[in-house]
Design a protein around this motif. Structure first.
Motif, short mmCIF file in Angstrom:
data_model
loop_
_atom_site.label_atom_id
_atom_site.label_comp_id
_atom_site.label_asym_id
_atom_site.label_seq_id
_atom_site.Cartn_x
_atom_site.Cartn_y
_atom_site.Cartn_z
N THR A 198 0.82 -1.21 0.00
CA THR A 198 0.00 0.00 0.00
C THR A 198 0.85 1.25 0.00
N LEU A 199 0.44 2.18 -0.79
CA LEU A 199 1.16 3.44 -0.87
C LEU A 199 0.67 4.38 0.22
N PRO A 200 1.53 5.26 0.65
CA PRO A 200 1.13 6.23 1.68
C PRO A 200 0.05 7.18 1.15
N ASP A 201 -0.68 7.75 2.06
CA ASP A 201 -1.75 8.68 1.71
C ASP A 201 -1.17 10.06 1.47
N GLN A 202 -1.21 10.45 0.21
CA GLN A 202 -0.56 11.71 -0.17
C GLN A 202 -1.18 12.92 0.52
N SER A 203 -2.52 12.85 0.69
CA SER A 203 -3.20 14.03 1.24
C SER A 203 -2.84 14.26 2.70
N ALA A 204 -2.37 13.20 3.36
CA ALA A 204 -2.11 13.35 4.79
C ALA A 204 -0.69 13.81 5.09
N LEU A 205 0.13 13.91 4.05
CA LEU A 205 1.55 14.16 4.30
C LEU A 205 2.04 15.36 3.51
N SER A 206 3.10 15.97 4.03
CA SER A 206 3.76 17.01 3.26
C SER A 206 4.39 16.33 2.04
N ARG A 207 4.72 17.11 1.04
CA ARG A 207 5.25 16.52 -0.18
C ARG A 207 6.52 15.71 0.09
N ARG A 208 7.43 16.33 0.82
CA ARG A 208 8.70 15.63 1.04
C ARG A 208 8.51 14.40 1.91
N ASP A 209 7.58 14.51 2.84
CA ASP A 209 7.34 13.37 3.70
C ASP A 209 6.68 12.23 2.91
N TYR A 210 5.82 12.65 1.99
CA TYR A 210 5.18 11.66 1.12
C TYR A 210 6.23 10.93 0.30
N ILE A 211 7.16 11.68 -0.24
CA ILE A 211 8.22 11.08 -1.05
C ILE A 211 9.08 10.15 -0.19
N ARG A 212 9.40 10.63 1.00
CA ARG A 212 10.17 9.79 1.92
C ARG A 212 9.40 8.50 2.18
N ALA A 213 8.10 8.62 2.38
CA ALA A 213 7.29 7.44 2.65
C ALA A 213 7.27 6.50 1.45
N LEU A 214 7.31 7.06 0.26
CA LEU A 214 7.36 6.22 -0.94
C LEU A 214 8.67 5.43 -1.01
N VAL A 215 9.76 6.10 -0.66
CA VAL A 215 11.05 5.40 -0.64
C VAL A 215 10.97 4.24 0.34
#
Ligand code: HEM
Ligand SMILES: [Cu+2]
Lengths: 458, 423
Positions: free
Chosen positions: B2-19
């Motif tokens: 499952t991918l992280p929820d983009q709306s709940a995170l800052s952009r950089r945090d979202y990217i970090r979560a994707l990594v």
């Protein structure tokens, strides 16, 4: 796990209890024995349960142990086994405390809870065999969990001293939601030097797990259970009596505090919660016997009460063998800890054990046992050097080593030459106790000047 | 996955979560998030992989330096745990080598492209019934009284690092058949069939000014993490004079000369106590030394130190006295006691993590032999010091839960080496 022993179950005496506090200080009167529930307070509180009571402070407290503004309420959980040790968890509401790291002006830091929802989590650890409370930090860890998931990061609890709980491990722990939490405690092998019945023991790490529920009932009991004292006594020199740690409901009622008055080693506001305290009847008497495992060890309760938790009180003066060193001005060995020589308001019991004592090797053994003045709580993680002089000449200078003994519990020791009457022993405290403090202890045991002691004339 | 929820995170945090999640879908989400299908403009690598240094760990020349000359690690890191699926033979070696060369062709060796190493555990060498020749590579073991870590017992580990999150994701995806092209270059050979990825052992992290402070939405990361701190604990680290040189950590003799050993310990950090309960003075005393605190040498995040950690011989030698007379010792001061001839033994390439949704550190250190790491860790434990555990550097805040030892062979031997490649 079953939760037991709701200290201050009959809560909400808080505001009326202020009066009781005064009375208690005046002489341990068996006040508020009626404990008429102040149901009004109760009801209002119920509607809007607080998560964290107000933290009242004392203006300009003395640089000494002082009576805090309130008595903290807590819930005691059933002690759990951890290898050869027992762990007794206690939960209070989150509250400020003071951390000590070092010696300078910036080394004391007041810590306020990050979150008002949560608990001040505490536990006391003792050796099951000797009953000795283990008052040092060799790296204990806790992890709080809920439904198998970690809540927050792991924590190394602070070592702390409090007038009510004595020495304990603890920290404020945020709990975002109501619910049942599991706490895993890991105790590493004891690396502090041990002697006597503890020698060669507690060398394995051990774990214990306990559970508790954080909910309205908890807040009602614990947050609601705080007792604020009358402002007149805030900041007076003195200390609260140790809380009672046993489970009760039996025991003869009342009138048992007499003993305390006799030896007068507390001039504090112990008292409310009388029923709980009633049990003191038994202990008070045997406070005077000063076994290491006493203090509030519950002696005769032990057989039928598995919840008894020893309070970390060190033995009284007369329990120590050898030649007790005295204040050169006084010349006599006092009867009670409060009258011992002091530095930074800590009392120093120092005794020289002849070479035939088990703790001594080729030479004599200098045992130095610094403690709080009223409750005899051990002061851990200090560093001290003792200089022995005869006729103005230095015979020996020794670093004292922190040690836990199966009988005398925490002390600092070193080999010294055999001493003679009139020899002086000067104790230099390089580092004051590096333990966190609850209110009432944070201004004491920080600046600790040289202390000169003398071998008394026989 | 499952991918992280983009709306709940800052952009950089979202990217970090994707990594942290990894895989092809994380990669495409990452490319979306960075704003172009092709991703950032990434310089391509070398046509001649043989021109790269023989030492896999020779990163420093390719890495940037800060204004004070301290080497800066790439921002994003992935540790990919690998389990060998096949016999070790020439074919498997060739496949491995070609797959790794693909990355070297695709990405410039550096921040904008990719740097990486592959290392092998003692468990890998067990199949040869021998330890790697003339290398100190024992099985990992607990290195402190208060820890009961798990161990890296799989075979190998890839460490991928880049300033571009999409690059570490793409390189990994390319190696495991989830991507046909890496940075535009066709992937002809990948690692599938040779190695299996162990998803539950995959670790990720980040380092760099400002990155830790972006994670305050993770439980256990207080708002008080300084804005410009590169590490969670709020200070710079890796000052030039506190790092071993690449030469110092390189194996000198035997078939693996030119290689190094790697120790990775993963740990949780309690930042709540560190930031919310203690003051700056206490933090500096415990991290550097009491004298650093008294003399205000660090500035708010260590910026005042420049290129030097300020660990003079005197401050290092003062450790015991600081313990006994001051009641506190600094982590760096204490660890520096293990220097040899005044030179640090470890080249630290550690990075922050929020794997497991908790703040932590993947402590990655290179040294000539694992015994050097053990020696430094003993110095850091400071069992000999007369000081309260809570004031014994930063031990009180660290909770090691995993350890692994690796041989990082020299580049020519990086593909499935035997225990003694010369024989
Ligand atoms: C969260 C964990 C850690 C933090 C925040 C941290 C931070 C630091 C800092 C600020 C320094 C001094 C400045 C510099 O790096 O140049 C330092 C030095 C050092 N640390 Fe750590 N460290 C951590 C964990 C570790 C661990 C697990 C080890 C393992 C042994 C370690 C070993 C060292 C060594 C060897 C030095 C250099 C000593 C010298 O100058 O010779 N650190 N660390
Ligand atoms: Cu406490």
């Amino acid at each position: 796990m079953q939760e037991t022993n709701a200290i201050n179950r009959r809560t909400f005496v808080s505001y009326t209890a202020a009066t009781a506090g005064v009375l208690a200080l005046a002489g341990c009167a068996d006040t508020d024995g009626t404990d008429t529930d102040d149901t009004d307070t109760d009801d209002t509180a119920e509607d809007d349960l607080e998560t964290m009571p107000e933290f009242l402070e004392v203006e300009d407290p003395p640089d000494a142990v002082y009576v805090p503004t309130h008595r903290e309420a807590m819930r005691m959980l059933e002690p759990v086994e951890a290898g050869d040790m027992m762990v007794a968890p206690m939960l209070s509401y989150p509250h400020p405390f003071w951390i000590v790291a070092g010696t300078g002006a910036d080394s004391l830091e007041r810590t306020d809870p990050e979150d008002d929802r949560g608990v001040h989590m505490m536990f006391t650890v003792w050796d099951r065999e000797t009953g000795v409370v283990l008052p040092v930090d060799d790296g204990a860890q806790i992890q709080v969990e809920r439904d198998g998931e970690s809540v927050g990061s792991p924590v190394s609890p602070w070592t702390m001293i409090s007038q009510e709980m004595g020495f304990h491990f603890g920290d404020n722990v945020s709990l975002p939601e109501d619910g049942t939490y599991t706490v895993e405690v890991t105790l590493p092998p004891l690396s502090t030097r041990t002697t006597g019945d503890l020698e060669g023991r507690l060398e394995e790490s051990a774990t214990a797990t306990f559970e508790f529920t954080y909910d309205d009932e908890f807040r009602h009991e614990v947050v609601g259970g705080v007792e604020y004292f009358d402002e007149d006594i805030w900041g007076e020199r003195g200390a609260l009596e140790p809380m009672d740690h046993g489970e009760h409901g039996h025991g003869d009622d009342g009138h048992d505090h007499g003993d305390h008055d006799d030896h007068g080693d507390h001039e504090e506001g112990h008292n409310h919660d009388h029923e709980d305290h009633d049990d003191h009847a038994d202990h008070d008497g045997h406070d005077d016997e000063h076994d290491h495992d006493d203090g509030h060890d519950h002696g005769d309760h032990d057989e039928h009460d598995h919840h008894a938790v020893p309070y970390s009180a060190l033995p009284e003066i007369d329990a120590y063998p050898g030649t007790i060193l005295v204040d050169p001005e006084e010349g006599d060995v006092p009867d009670v800890t409060e009258d011992l020589p002091e530095s930074g308001d800590a009392r120093f019991l120092a005794t020289v054990l002849e070479s035939d004592h088990r703790l001594a090797e080729a030479e004599a053994y200098l045992l130095v046992s610094p403690r709080t003045p009223y409750n005899r709580v051990p002061l851990a993680d200090m560093s001290m050097t003792a200089t022995v002089e005869r006729d103005g000449e230095v015979l020996e200078e020794s670093a004292l080593e922190q040690t836990i003994d199966g009988t005398y519990d925490l002390h600092y020791g070193a080999s010294v030459p055999e001493l003679e009457a009139g020899d002086t022993v000067t104790i230099e405290t390089e580092t004051p106790p590096q333990v966190a403090r609850h209110q009432g202890y944070e201004t004491a045991f920080l600046e600790m000047p040289l202390l000169e002691l003398q071998v008394p004339e026989q | 996955m499952t991918l992280p929820d983009q709306s709940a995170l800052s952009r950089r945090d979202y990217i970090r979560a994707l990594v942290a999640v990894g895989g092809a879908s994380a990669l495409s989400a990452c490319l979306d998030a960075v704003g172009s299908d092709d991703g950032p403009d990434v310089p391509s690598g070398t046509d001649n992989p043989a021109s790269l240094p023989d030492r896999q760990h020779a990163w420093n020349d390719a890495l940037a330096r800060d204004d004070d000359g301290n080497v800066q690690l790439p921002d994003h890191h992935v540790l990919v745990a690998l389990s060998l699926e096949t016999e070790v033979d020439d074919e498997a070696r060739e496949t491995t080598e070609q797959a790794l060369r693909t990355l070297e062709r695709a990405y410039e060796w550096g921040h904008e492209g990719l740097v990486f190493t592959i290392g092998y555990t003692p468990a890998y060498f067990d199949r040869f019934e021998a330890s790697p020749a003339e290398v100190d590579l024992p099985e990992p073991e607990p290195l402190a009284d208060d820890e009961t870590p798990e161990y890296d017992e799989f075979d190998a580990l890839l460490h991928l690092a880049s300033d571009h999150p999409s690059v570490v994701l793409e390189a990994e995806a390319g190696l495991f058949g989830e991507r046909d092209r890496v940075n535009g270059l066709e992937v002809e050979t990948d690692l599938t069939g040779v190695f299996d990825r162990l998803d539950d052992r995959r670790r990720t992290g980040f380092i760099g000014e400002g990155l830790p402070a972006e994670h305050t939405d993770v439980s256990g990361v207080p708002d008080a993490v300084p804005e410009d701190a590169p590490f969670f604990m709020g200070f710079r680290a890796g000052f030039t004079d506190s790092q071993a040189t690449e030469d110092r950590v390189t194996i000198e003799d035997g078939p693996f000369a030119g290689g190094t050993t790697q120790h990775i310990s993963s740990m949780a950090i309690n930042l709540t106590q560190w930031f919310d309960q203690e003051n700056h003075y206490q933090r500096v005393s415990k991290l550097f030394s009491p004298e650093h605190a008294d003399e205000e040498l660090t500035g708010s995040v260590g910026e005042a130190l420049g290129a030097s950690s300020g660990l003079t011989t005197d401050r290092i030698e003062a450790t015991e006295v600081d313990a006994r007379e001051g009641g506190v010792v600094g982590h760096a001061q204490k660890a520096a006691r293990a220097r040899e001839d005044g030179q640090p033994l470890l080249l630290r390439r550690d990075f922050n993590t929020v794997d497991g949704d908790q703040p932590g550190l993947h402590f990655l250190a290179l040294q000539r032999g694992i015994d050097h790491f053990v020696r430094v860790r003993e110095a850091m434990n400071g069992d000999d010091l007369d000081v309260a555990t809570a004031n014994n550097g930063i031990l009180h805040y660290l909770f090691v839960d995993r350890r692994g030892n690796y041989l990082i062979p020299p580049r020519p031997l990086r593909a499935l080496p035997s225990a003694d490649p010369t024989s």
